[in-house]
Every structure is written in C-alpha cells, then in structure tokens.
Design a protein around this motif. Structure first.
Motif, PDB file in Angstrom:
ATOM      1  N   THR A  84       2.951 -41.716  27.560  1.00  0.00           N
ATOM      2  CA  THR A  84       2.638 -40.390  28.087  1.00  0.00           C
ATOM      3  C   THR A  84       2.510 -39.385  26.949  1.00  0.00           C
ATOM      4  N   LYS A 114      -3.834 -29.088  33.571  1.00  0.00           N
ATOM      5  CA  LYS A 114      -2.658 -28.904  34.406  1.00  0.00           C
ATOM      6  C   LYS A 114      -1.461 -28.596  33.520  1.00  0.00           C
ATOM      7  N   ARG A 163       7.949 -20.676  28.506  1.00  0.00           N
ATOM      8  CA  ARG A 163       7.269 -21.668  29.365  1.00  0.00           C
ATOM      9  C   ARG A 163       6.094 -21.071  30.137  1.00  0.00           C
ATOM     10  N   ARG A 181      -3.546 -23.629  31.466  1.00  0.00           N
ATOM     11  CA  ARG A 181      -4.470 -23.345  32.575  1.00  0.00           C
ATOM     12  C   ARG A 181      -5.755 -22.701  32.083  1.00  0.00           C
ATOM     13  N   ASN A 217      -0.960 -37.393  25.974  1.00  0.00           N
ATOM     14  CA  ASN A 217      -0.996 -35.931  25.959  1.00  0.00           C
ATOM     15  C   ASN A 217      -1.309 -35.370  24.588  1.00  0.00           C
ATOM     16  N   THR A 221       1.782 -29.424  33.183  1.00  0.00           N
ATOM     17  CA  THR A 221       2.859 -30.338  33.557  1.00  0.00           C
ATOM     18  C   THR A 221       4.081 -30.110  32.667  1.00  0.00           C
ATOM     19  N   ASN A 222       5.236 -30.522  33.166  1.00  0.00           N
ATOM     20  CA  ASN A 222       6.469 -30.403  32.384  1.00  0.00           C
ATOM     21  C   ASN A 222       6.351 -31.162  31.067  1.00  0.00           C
ATOM     22  N   GLN A 223       5.739 -32.337  31.116  1.00  0.00           N
ATOM     23  CA  GLN A 223       5.589 -33.135  29.909  1.00  0.00           C
ATOM     24  C   GLN A 223       4.770 -32.380  28.851  1.00  0.00           C
ATOM     25  N   ARG A 224       3.667 -31.798  29.239  1.00  0.00           N
ATOM     26  CA  ARG A 224       2.816 -31.077  28.291  1.00  0.00           C
ATOM     27  C   ARG A 224       3.534 -29.868  27.711  1.00  0.00           C
ATOM     28  N   LYS A 254       2.266 -22.370  30.134  1.00  0.00           N
ATOM     29  CA  LYS A 254       1.558 -22.671  31.388  1.00  0.00           C
ATOM     30  C   LYS A 254       0.228 -21.932  31.434  1.00  0.00           C
TER      31      LYS A 254
END
Length: 64
Positions: free
Chosen positions: A56, A16, A3, A11, A60, A18-21, A7
């Motif tokens: 969503t 961003k 994870r 970035r 994405n 996000t948890n979804q991405r 992240k």
C-alpha cells in the motif's frame, strides 16, 4: 500542515483523501531534512496504522 490541509490538497489533485495517504504525507513532511525509503515510511506509519501493508505504501508513493 494539519490533516485538513492534507485532505484539501489531495482533493484538489483529484485524489481520495485516505488515512493511508495522509499518514504517508505526514511522514514525508516530518522528515524534511532527509529522504526516506519506502520501508522507513512504512515503519513510521505502522505504529499508528497497524493494518497498512508495505504494498500500500509503495502504491501510494508511486501515485503521489
């Protein structure tokens, strides 16, 4: 990838993290042997993140 790697990658691309991405990226990485439909991605994520909506996932996927 873990994870934190996802992240960092998001970035670096100016997005961003996000948890979804991250869940979408993990679902895609886990299916490296075949292409998933948006609905299949949605179904695999919904168990872990029940609040996610199909719209969503579509948004994405377009962004990613």
């Amino acid at each position: 990838m873990n994870r934190n790697d996802w992240k960092s990658l998001l970035r670096e691309k100016g997005l961003k993290a996000t948890n979804q991405r991250i869940l979408i990226l993990e679902a895609l990485a886990d299916s490296e042997d075949r292409h998933l439909t948006v609905e299949e991605i949605y179904d695999s994520i919904k168990a872990e993140f029940p609040g996610i909506g199909l719209a969503t996932v579509y948004r994405n996927i377009q962004l990613l």
